[in-house]
Design a protein around this motif. Structure first.
Motif, short mmCIF file in Angstrom:
data_model
loop_
_atom_site.label_atom_id
_atom_site.label_comp_id
_atom_site.label_asym_id
_atom_site.label_seq_id
_atom_site.Cartn_x
_atom_site.Cartn_y
_atom_site.Cartn_z
N VAL A 51 -20.25 -16.15 14.46
CA VAL A 51 -21.47 -15.94 13.67
C VAL A 51 -22.64 -16.72 14.30
O VAL A 51 -23.75 -16.19 14.47
N ASP A 52 -22.38 -17.95 14.69
CA ASP A 52 -23.43 -18.75 15.33
C ASP A 52 -23.93 -18.08 16.61
O ASP A 52 -25.13 -18.11 16.91
N CYS B 27 -22.02 -5.90 11.76
CA CYS B 27 -22.92 -6.52 10.78
C CYS B 27 -24.08 -5.59 10.47
O CYS B 27 -24.39 -4.69 11.23
N THR C 182 -13.34 -19.98 15.93
CA THR C 182 -13.38 -19.70 14.50
C THR C 182 -14.42 -18.61 14.26
O THR C 182 -15.26 -18.33 15.13
N ARG C 183 -14.36 -18.04 13.08
CA ARG C 183 -15.34 -17.03 12.69
C ARG C 183 -16.75 -17.61 12.81
O ARG C 183 -17.67 -16.94 13.26
N GLN C 184 -16.89 -18.88 12.44
CA GLN C 184 -18.21 -19.51 12.46
C GLN C 184 -18.78 -19.54 13.88
O GLN C 184 -19.99 -19.34 14.08
N ASN C 185 -17.93 -19.76 14.88
CA ASN C 185 -18.42 -19.75 16.27
C ASN C 185 -19.05 -18.41 16.60
O ASN C 185 -20.09 -18.33 17.25
N TYR D 39 -26.30 -15.33 15.69
CA TYR D 39 -27.59 -15.88 15.27
C TYR D 39 -28.40 -16.33 16.48
O TYR D 39 -29.62 -16.20 16.54
N VAL E 277 -10.45 -12.58 15.86
CA VAL E 277 -10.93 -13.83 16.46
C VAL E 277 -9.94 -14.37 17.48
O VAL E 277 -10.32 -15.01 18.46
#
Ligand code: FES
Ligand SMILES: [Fe+2]
Lengths: 162, 425
Positions: A12-13, A108, A7-10, A16, A99
């Protein structure tokens, strides 16, 4: 090899985590995020698409050079970063595309603050990544840092990994 | 007069008073006696190859416009409007037949001539008949082997005489290419929070090489298992007029033409051929110097040409005693083969520039000197004596003769100023 649905969240994490490793000076761990053919580049200011033969980059690291960079910065004799500067990296406006494809591209904005000897410098710009899955984990195939500055004044150097 | 530089040849002692790095009045004197009177590097011919090409340049504190005018001549125009002063060219570089000031829309040909303005009927018929309203050019602009210099002193000696013995060393760099050298895109514009003279010193200082750049030499040793011990050996030489050079051997590769183990076998063969070609052109001895020896040259006051793991030119100017702006160039043979060019550029970036493995440590060294000059009241003198005991004609590259040559010229020029009450041209 298992390829997990991402997922996109993976993604982004993962970014980070990269920023955190750098802020904590875990530079060998940072280098380990790269694929075997991974690259890290900082093209000339104002010329993000410049060719590395026709123009002078700030950084044009292949995998072994970025490893040397990380290891050098951990040495006491890397005077410019000894004692280590204090840094804080923020990633914003993260755009993830593809993705589902083999190579995920991410763009970013970044703000990287560095302070040492009571002098604070701030680098701003854009990161562009190519990210792939490798042994069930994400890995960086390429990282390009586009500085949105007029010059390296008053910073004077890019001693950090941006 | 307060003594600033003690040059004691009997005692083999050379001292520089630290106030020259921190004193505002000294900077005013340097501007008047040095930057307003010496030849200053502005750029390279290959930065403006075509008619109409221009590039903004800061030189000696001025805003200049290096332009290849339509008549074929390269000029340095003061980038200020003769009308009410606004900066005329606002793009950093480009190609144009005319420059237009946006404020009241006066326009100028690319040789500076006033071309027109709105509301002409408000001016007399013979307006600008004396050329007073043209964009002004720096009167003295001369070049040597593609390196262009300006001088704000109309009475200055010629560039050729000024460079004197330094020309031989510029030749050794320029002769690496049969087609001439060109400046790569992306001139590095950076800064150092330190006095400008510390960078002049540092650029011809081999003594600091090992301690300051140990991490770089560690990497060199890891890349080349055959390299038992890092050897930095050679000679230091005073070239007159404040110019100096160190010429030495070092363990890094040289794109023309000293192969190093991180480069491919193909490159090895190419470099052997390049060396043979150099021998044909210049004979064995000179070919060996060109290919296998490194040279760091300081051209007084603020140009450094380093012909080392790549060729870099840097020029710098103080905006205050503790801050300088630096421009770093990379020069390479015109038409260089792609693989060679890439090897050269990787070699450059491994050591040089704001993102290299060495230059940032130099930057730090300079900034630490500047920071600690807060103690100047009680700790007053820098020592630059290394090698004097050997006699200046026997100086080694790791001695400090190169810096003394700079300071001896500095002393001559500043003493001239000290006779005057305040800094004045
Ligand atoms: S200041 Fe340039 S036209 Fe008036
Ligand atoms: Fe250095």
């Amino acid at each position: 090899m298992t390829v997990v649905a991402l997922t996109r969240q993976n993604v982004v994490d993962f970014l980070y985590k990269e920023a955190k490793l750098l802020d904590e000076w875990k530079l060998k761990e940072w280098a380990a995020l790269f694929t075997d053919d991974g690259t890290y580049k900082v093209p000339p200011i104002g010329k993000p698409e410049a060719s590395p033969t026709e123009s002078l980059f700030y950084v044009h690291d292949n995998r072994s050079r970025l490893q040397e960079r990380a290891e050098r910065l951990l040495k006491k004799e890397a005077h410019v970063e000894y004692p280590h500067s204090t840094t804080l990296r923020n990633y914003h406006n993260i755009l993830v595309s593809g993705v589902e494809s083999d190579v995920i591209t991410v763009e970013c904005n970044f703000t990287t603050h560095r302070t040492k000897r009571e002098v604070l410098d701030t680098f701003v710009g854009k990161h562009k990544y190519e990210i792939v899955q490798q042994n069930g984990e994400l890995a960086i195939k390429s990282k390009k840092v586009i500085l949105n500055l007029d010059s390296l004044r008053p910073h004077g150097k890019i001693s950090l990994i941006l | 007069m307060e003594e600033l530089i003690r040059d004691n040849r009997e005692k083999n002692e050379f001292l520089v008073h630290r106030s020259v790095f921190t004193d505002k009045e000294m900077l005013a004197r340097e501007r008047a006696e040095i930057f307003n009177k010496c030849w200053l590097f502005i750029g390279h011919e290959t930065e403006v190859p075509e008619k109409g090409d221009y590039k903004r340049k800061k030189v000696g504190g001025r805003n200049l416009l290096l332009v290849h005018s339509q008549d074929g001549e390269i000029r340095a125009l003061y980038n200020t409007c003769p009308h009410r002063g606004a900066l005329v060219a606002r793009e950093n570089e480009g190609n144009s037949r005319v420059f237009r000031c946006f404020y009241h829309a006066w326009s100028f040909k690319n040789d500076g001539q006033l071309n027109g303005m709105p509301g002409k009927d408000g001016f007399p018929d013979d307006f600008n008949c004396d050329g007073e309203k043209d964009m002004k050019a720096v009167n003295r602009l001369e070049s040597y082997r593609g390196f262009i210099f300006v001088n704000f002193d109309d009475q200055a000696i010629s560039l050729d005489d000024y460079l004197g013995d330094a020309k031989e060393y510029i030749d050794l760099a320029a002769d690496q290419s049969e087609t001439g050298l060109e400046v790569l895109g992306g001139v590095q514009e950076y800064s150092v929070r330190a006095n400008w003279k510390l960078l002049a010193e540092n650029s011809v200082d081999l003594y600091h090489g090992m301690p300051t750049h140990k991490t770089y030499f560690d990497i060199k040793q890891a890349q080349d298992p055959g390299l038992k011990r890092v050897k930095l050996e050679g000679r230091g030489k005073d070239l007159g007029n404040g110019h100096a050079v160190m010429e030495y051997v070092a363990p890094w590769g040289r794109p023309v033409a000293q192969w190093t183990p991180i480069w491919s076998e193909d490159l090895k063969q190419d470099m052997e051929k390049m060396k043979e070609k150099l021998v044909e052109r210049f004979g064995e001895e000179r070919a060996d110097r060109i290919a296998n020896y490194n040279r760091n040259i300081i051209i007084f006051p603020n140009l450094v040409i380093n012909d080392i793991m790549a060729i870099t030119a840097r020029t710098f100017y103080p905006s205050s005693p503790g801050y300088m702006e630096v421009s770093g160039y990379s020069l390479a043979p015109i038409g260089e083969d792609e693989e060679h060019r890439m090897a050269r550029n990787n070699n450059f970036l491994e050591f040089l520039g704001p993102g290299g493995f060495a230059t940032p440590d130099d930057n730090e060294a300079l900034e630490l000197c500047q920071e600690a000059y807060n103690n100047n009241e009680e700790v007053q003198w820098n020592d630059i004596s290394k090698g004097m005991v050997r006699g200046e004609e026997n100086a080694m590259a790791t001695d400090e003769l190169q810096m003394r040559s700079f300071w001896r010229q500095y002393k001559v020029r500043i003493e001239e100023s000290m006779k005057k009450e305040v800094a004045q041209p």
